[in-house]
Design an enzyme around this catalytic site. Structure first.
Site, PDB file in Angstrom:
ATOM      1  N   HIS A 125       0.866  -1.339   0.252  1.00  0.00           N
ATOM      2  CA  HIS A 125      -0.310   0.011  -0.057  1.00  0.00           C
ATOM      3  C   HIS A 125       0.863   1.152   0.086  1.00  0.00           C
ATOM      4  O   HIS A 125       1.947   0.941   1.014  1.00  0.00           O
ATOM      5  CB  HIS A 125      -1.046  -0.052   1.057  1.00  0.00           C
ATOM      6  CG  HIS A 125      -1.798   1.134   1.144  1.00  0.00           C
ATOM      7  ND1 HIS A 125      -3.271   1.081   0.236  1.00  0.00           N
ATOM      8  CD2 HIS A 125      -2.384   2.195   1.630  1.00  0.00           C
ATOM      9  CE1 HIS A 125      -3.982   2.184   0.396  1.00  0.00           C
ATOM     10  NE2 HIS A 125      -3.419   3.103   1.142  1.00  0.00           N
ATOM     11  N   ALA A 126       0.484   2.124  -0.630  1.00  0.00           N
ATOM     12  CA  ALA A 126       1.678   3.340  -1.044  1.00  0.00           C
ATOM     13  C   ALA A 126       1.515   4.143   0.305  1.00  0.00           C
ATOM     14  O   ALA A 126       0.646   4.335   0.798  1.00  0.00           O
ATOM     15  CB  ALA A 126       0.889   3.981  -2.432  1.00  0.00           C
TER      16      ALA A 126
ATOM     17  N   HIS B 150       0.428  11.811  -5.998  1.00  0.00           N
ATOM     18  CA  HIS B 150      -0.305  11.652  -4.770  1.00  0.00           C
ATOM     19  C   HIS B 150       0.481  12.092  -3.300  1.00  0.00           C
ATOM     20  O   HIS B 150       0.960  12.891  -2.530  1.00  0.00           O
ATOM     21  CB  HIS B 150      -1.149  10.701  -3.931  1.00  0.00           C
ATOM     22  CG  HIS B 150      -1.930  11.022  -2.679  1.00  0.00           C
ATOM     23  ND1 HIS B 150      -3.069  11.216  -3.064  1.00  0.00           N
ATOM     24  CD2 HIS B 150      -1.308   9.647  -2.078  1.00  0.00           C
ATOM     25  CE1 HIS B 150      -3.410  11.299  -0.720  1.00  0.00           C
ATOM     26  NE2 HIS B 150      -2.914  10.402  -1.005  1.00  0.00           N
ATOM     27  N   GLU B 151       1.446  11.003  -3.548  1.00  0.00           N
ATOM     28  CA  GLU B 151       2.500  10.914  -3.063  1.00  0.00           C
ATOM     29  C   GLU B 151       3.764  11.502  -2.800  1.00  0.00           C
ATOM     30  O   GLU B 151       4.445  11.862  -1.544  1.00  0.00           O
ATOM     31  CB  GLU B 151       2.939   8.757  -2.806  1.00  0.00           C
ATOM     32  CG  GLU B 151       2.233   8.312  -2.056  1.00  0.00           C
ATOM     33  CD  GLU B 151       0.966   8.292  -1.145  1.00  0.00           C
ATOM     34  OE1 GLU B 151       1.993   8.285  -0.291  1.00  0.00           O
ATOM     35  OE2 GLU B 151       0.274   7.289  -0.739  1.00  0.00           O
TER      36      GLU B 151
ATOM     37  N   HIS C 259       3.021  15.045  -0.387  1.00  0.00           N
ATOM     38  CA  HIS C 259       3.660  14.020   1.197  1.00  0.00           C
ATOM     39  C   HIS C 259       4.551  14.372   1.433  1.00  0.00           C
ATOM     40  O   HIS C 259       4.917  15.319   1.965  1.00  0.00           O
ATOM     41  CB  HIS C 259       2.787  13.022   1.344  1.00  0.00           C
ATOM     42  CG  HIS C 259       1.658  12.158   1.166  1.00  0.00           C
ATOM     43  ND1 HIS C 259       0.132  13.411   2.658  1.00  0.00           N
ATOM     44  CD2 HIS C 259       0.854  11.108   1.034  1.00  0.00           C
ATOM     45  CE1 HIS C 259      -0.982  12.629   1.851  1.00  0.00           C
ATOM     46  NE2 HIS C 259      -0.335  11.253   1.250  1.00  0.00           N
TER      47      HIS C 259
ATOM     48  N   GLU D 148      -3.464  14.989   2.944  1.00  0.00           N
ATOM     49  CA  GLU D 148      -3.934  14.008   2.813  1.00  0.00           C
ATOM     50  C   GLU D 148      -4.424  14.925   0.439  1.00  0.00           C
ATOM     51  O   GLU D 148      -3.801  14.463  -0.598  1.00  0.00           O
ATOM     52  CB  GLU D 148      -4.682  12.971   2.694  1.00  0.00           C
ATOM     53  CG  GLU D 148      -4.844  11.784   2.708  1.00  0.00           C
ATOM     54  CD  GLU D 148      -3.707  11.574   2.917  1.00  0.00           C
ATOM     55  OE1 GLU D 148      -3.230  11.000   1.739  1.00  0.00           O
ATOM     56  OE2 GLU D 148      -2.793  10.612   4.273  1.00  0.00           O
TER      57      GLU D 148
ATOM     58  N   HIS E 208      -6.568   0.630   6.055  1.00  0.00           N
ATOM     59  CA  HIS E 208      -6.362   1.360   6.397  1.00  0.00           C
ATOM     60  C   HIS E 208      -7.250   0.630   7.840  1.00  0.00           C
ATOM     61  O   HIS E 208      -7.041   1.373   9.144  1.00  0.00           O
ATOM     62  CB  HIS E 208      -6.954   2.477   6.456  1.00  0.00           C
ATOM     63  CG  HIS E 208      -6.245   3.360   4.868  1.00  0.00           C
ATOM     64  ND1 HIS E 208      -6.319   2.268   3.258  1.00  0.00           N
ATOM     65  CD2 HIS E 208      -5.776   4.626   5.224  1.00  0.00           C
ATOM     66  CE1 HIS E 208      -5.884   3.594   2.720  1.00  0.00           C
ATOM     67  NE2 HIS E 208      -5.408   4.826   3.857  1.00  0.00           N
TER      68      HIS E 208
ATOM     69  N   TYR F 134      -9.368  11.603   4.118  1.00  0.00           N
ATOM     70  CA  TYR F 134      -9.438  11.621   3.233  1.00  0.00           C
ATOM     71  C   TYR F 134     -10.751  11.949   1.834  1.00  0.00           C
ATOM     72  O   TYR F 134     -11.128  12.709   1.056  1.00  0.00           O
ATOM     73  CB  TYR F 134      -9.351   9.617   1.957  1.00  0.00           C
ATOM     74  CG  TYR F 134      -8.346   9.180   2.337  1.00  0.00           C
ATOM     75  CD1 TYR F 134      -7.120   9.629   1.902  1.00  0.00           C
ATOM     76  CD2 TYR F 134      -8.032   7.963   3.386  1.00  0.00           C
ATOM     77  CE1 TYR F 134      -5.636   8.890   2.076  1.00  0.00           C
ATOM     78  CE2 TYR F 134      -7.083   7.513   3.893  1.00  0.00           C
ATOM     79  CZ  TYR F 134      -5.884   7.552   3.151  1.00  0.00           C
ATOM     80  OH  TYR F 134      -4.829   7.304   3.332  1.00  0.00           O
TER      81      TYR F 134
HETATM   82  O1  X8Z Z   1      -4.382   5.689   0.955  1.00  0.00           O
HETATM   83  C1  X8Z Z   1      -4.670   6.398   0.015  1.00  0.00           C
HETATM   84  C2  X8Z Z   1      -2.538   6.575  -0.642  1.00  0.00           C
HETATM   85  C3  X8Z Z   1      -1.576   7.047   0.586  1.00  0.00           C
HETATM   86  S1  X8Z Z   1      -2.187   7.784   1.412  1.00  0.00           S
HETATM   87  C4  X8Z Z   1      -2.772   5.729  -1.327  1.00  0.00           C
HETATM   88  N1  X8Z Z   1      -5.692   7.068  -0.229  1.00  0.00           N
HETATM   89  C5  X8Z Z   1      -6.638   6.107  -0.082  1.00  0.00           C
HETATM   90  C6  X8Z Z   1      -6.895   4.799   0.045  1.00  0.00           C
HETATM   91  O2  X8Z Z   1      -6.510   4.361  -1.134  1.00  0.00           O
HETATM   92  O3  X8Z Z   1      -7.969   3.928   0.191  1.00  0.00           O
HETATM   93  C7  X8Z Z   1      -5.778   7.682  -1.204  1.00  0.00           C
HETATM   94  C8  X8Z Z   1      -6.735   7.652  -1.971  1.00  0.00           C
HETATM   95  C9  X8Z Z   1      -8.044   7.131  -0.641  1.00  0.00           C
HETATM   96 ZN    ZN Z   2      -2.020   9.901   1.165  1.00  0.00          ZN
END
Ligand code: X8Z
Ligand code: ZN
Length: 610
Positions: free
Chosen positions: A346-347, A376-377, A380, A404, A505, A515
């Site tokens: 997960h990024a 996106h990253e 950060h 975010e 998450h 988010y």
């Molecule tokens: O988790 C993330 C990023 C890392 S902060 C890739 N996001 C959420 C997800 O993937 O569930 C970005 C959008 C929502």
């Molecule tokens: Zn993020």
């Protein structure tokens, strides 16, 4: 506040809270409040460096050993933090300068990871947190095939969801991935108990209340704020849902996708149905014959690899006047999935040392979604770099939704015209149809996400408060998925399942409302930056690429970090002290009109359990 300097991952840590009886109040401190804060910034910062190193190694090389080392480094940080939070209380009532008062308030807020005072429980909590994340990282769905085990990881199952249009294959991949979360259920229930115990020790009703205390307002006021924002955007989501259901019914038949009912969750191209971009091309695209923008194809045809894609994101930021990334970013980041070990794919973005050692951890493949995730990253990373001169306690986003929203704001500038300018799309031929296509593509990502962004913590806050009991975890999850997203489980569910755990998450223990807020804030930021760049025209056509003026305004905002309350930061950039969905609604005005007329005569909405 992010406890480790990690965006996304380390909120796990931010929620590890005390679990034991309150310790005796430590003896009165000899040092002044400013001296105490200065020492803390130093000592806590040093401990966070150590924990980040352990966390990085665990996330990029999952073994029993790295899990142990991470859990222990975590414990050390938490123990120190809990003592410090206790000591900070001794300065209550003193007249202090603004920065010292804010630093102490952030500490006593507890969101930075108050430590357990009972070492055994603290250790158990840290071990559970580490194990939950590792279980997610290593998860595979295996079936016996011709006498051998055939296993698929998240990449492969995600790929099936994105590319297959075979109803049964989609169902199997969806159910397979969700089955990997079952073993987490017990760990999670225990984790909640321990975390809550600690939150209560710190004076919060539960962990959810602690999380919600980080927004410079009361948890009740925050709840109202989230509801207000949702009510602004819900009508647009309802229109998008209605259109998507019609299109999916064409594809899979009315029997599988009936009118007036929630849509089966495996049909959206994404394991969680959180973003629908993977079904845009062949299912949601309103005018397939008009100027198709296929970035996936262009990336593959031009042999983009992970580094080149990351360079393209960096180039956008430097066009705004941001500095080039430090050499160590390129040496130390993990940009592809290693072939020889388990990692958490997960990024995420990391700031290891409170200074220039910033990194991205992502398993990049050449497609548009991954390209946007890098942008996106990178948001950060540039936020981290911009506030690195702040003291440790202020090295964070104005609130977590700001963190975010930065990179996503840049993604809003990746317009068809921008993509054409970097040869990833054909030249733009302006037409109403092309506008609606582009809007639908963006809505499949940004509007589809909104109910999902809201419901995850709706579930968790109720779990933390005890309104949802462990024996109802899955039932309550699906009630929310149906109510907000209008989707249904593809196959029967029971309390043997733990579907929330199939979303990173939850085992990663990263708060999620950030988010939801970010998806609204990014349009406010986009509007402000477009204004600053001198752009005149509809918001959806604006790209701030190359605008020094927009870049200057953006950097000024980022440099403040968490040193002032977020409404001050927001006002500095946008002129408003309130989060508001006005900008997102303005952006999607053309699409809303199109959807309303397209949906005329359809039976929109779905039966809800309430
Ligand atoms: O988790 C993330 C990023 C890392 S902060 C890739 N996001 C959420 C997800 O993937 O569930 C970005 C959008 C929502
Ligand atoms: Zn993020």
């Amino acid at each position: 506040m992010r406890l480790a300097r990690v965006s996304c991952v380390a909120a796990a840590v931010a929620a590890l809270v005390a679990c034991a009886p309150k310790p005796a109040v430590p003896p009165a401190l000899q040092e002044s409040a400013p001296a105490f804060v200065a020492r803390l910034n130093q000592e806590l910062g040093a401990l966070s460096d150590e924990r980040n190193a352990a966390d990085w190694v665990q996330s990029t090389y999952i073994t029993g050993d790295t899990q142990l080392l991470h859990a222990r480094a975590n414990e050390r940080y938490l123990a120190y933090f809990s003592r410090a939070a206790e000591q900070a209380r001794q300065y209550e009532g003193q007249t202090l300068d603004t920065a010292t008062a804010r630093s102490l308030a952030l500490l006593t807020l507890g969101e930075s990871g108050p430590a357990p005072s009972d070492p055994a429980k603290r250790s158990e909590l840290a071990t559970l947190a580490t194990r939950l994340e590792a279980t997610y990282g290593e998860a595979k769905y295996c079936v016996a095939k011709g006498g051998a085990q055939h296993c698929r990881n998240i990449d492969e199952l995600s790929d099936t969801l994105a590319t297959s249009r075979d109803y049964d294959a989609l169902t199997e991949a969806w159910a397979g991935w969700h089955s990997t979360a079952r073993p987490m259920r017990q760990d999670y229930a225990r984790f909640v108990e321990l975390a809550n115990e600690g939150a209560r020790e710190l004076g919060y009703a539960d962990l959810g209340a602690l999380w919600r205390s980080g927004y410079d307002m009361t948890p009740a006021a925050f709840d109202t704020e989230v509801e207000r924002l949702w009510s602004q955007v819900q009508p647009l989501y309802a229109q998008l849902h209605c259109y998507a259901r019609t299109q999916l019914a064409h594809k899979y038949g009315e029997r599988k996708v009936p009118a007036g009912k929630p849509i089966p969750a495996q049909l959206f191209g994404n394991l969680w149905a959180q973003q629908w971009n993977k079904i845009y091309d062949d299912i949601l695209q309103p005018y397939p014959a008009v100027a198709p923008v296929n970035v996936d194809k262009a990336l593959k045809a031009q042999h983009y690899d992970a580094v080149r894609m990351t360079r393209s994101a960096e180039a956008f930021y430097t066009s705004l006047g941001f500095p080039a990334l430090p050499q160590t970013f390129w040496q130390r980041s993990m940009l592809t999935r290693p072939r020889d070990r388990e990692v958490v794919c997960h990024a995420s973005a990391w700031q290891m040392d409170r200074d220039e050692d910033v990194r991205i951890k992502q398993c990049i493949t050449p497609d548009e979604e991954e390209l946007e995730t890098i942008y996106h990253e990178m948001g950060h990373v540039y936020y981290d770099l911009a506030y690195r001169k702040q003291p440790y306690l202020f090295q964070n986003g104005a609130h977590d939704g700001f963190h975010e929203a930065i990179g996503d704001t840049i993604v809003l500038s990746m317009t068809p015209a921008y993509l054409a300018s970097i040869q990833l799309a054909p030249p733009v031929r302006p037409s109403h149809e092309a506008v609606i296509n582009a809007q639908m593509k963006m809505a499949a990502d940004r509007i589809a996400f909104l109910p999902f962004g809201k419901l995850i913590d709706q579930w968790r806050w109720q779990v933390f408060s005890g309104q949802i009991k462990p024996e109802d975890y899955n039932k309550a999850w699906w009630a929310l998925r149906q109510k907000y997203q209008g989707i249904a489980p593809p196959v029967a569910r029971s309390e043997a399942d733990f579907d929330p755990g199939a979303k990173y998450h939850i085992p990663g223990n990263t708060p999620y409302t950030r988010y939801f807020l970010a998806f609204i804030l990014q349009f406010q930021f986009h509007k402000a930056l477009c204004d600053a760049s001198g752009f005149k025209g509809p918001l959806h056509e604006c790209s701030i690429f190359g605008s020094a003026e927009a870049g200057k305004r953006f950097q000024a905002m980022l440099a403040d970090g968490r040193s002032v309350p977020w409404p001050d930061t927001l006002e500095k950039l946008t002129g408003s002290r309130h989060m508001d969905a006005g900008a997102i609604l303005a952006y999607f005005e053309p699409l809303m009109g199109w959807l309303q007329s397209r949906n005329t005569g359809q039976q929109c909405g779905w039966e809800s359990e309430g």
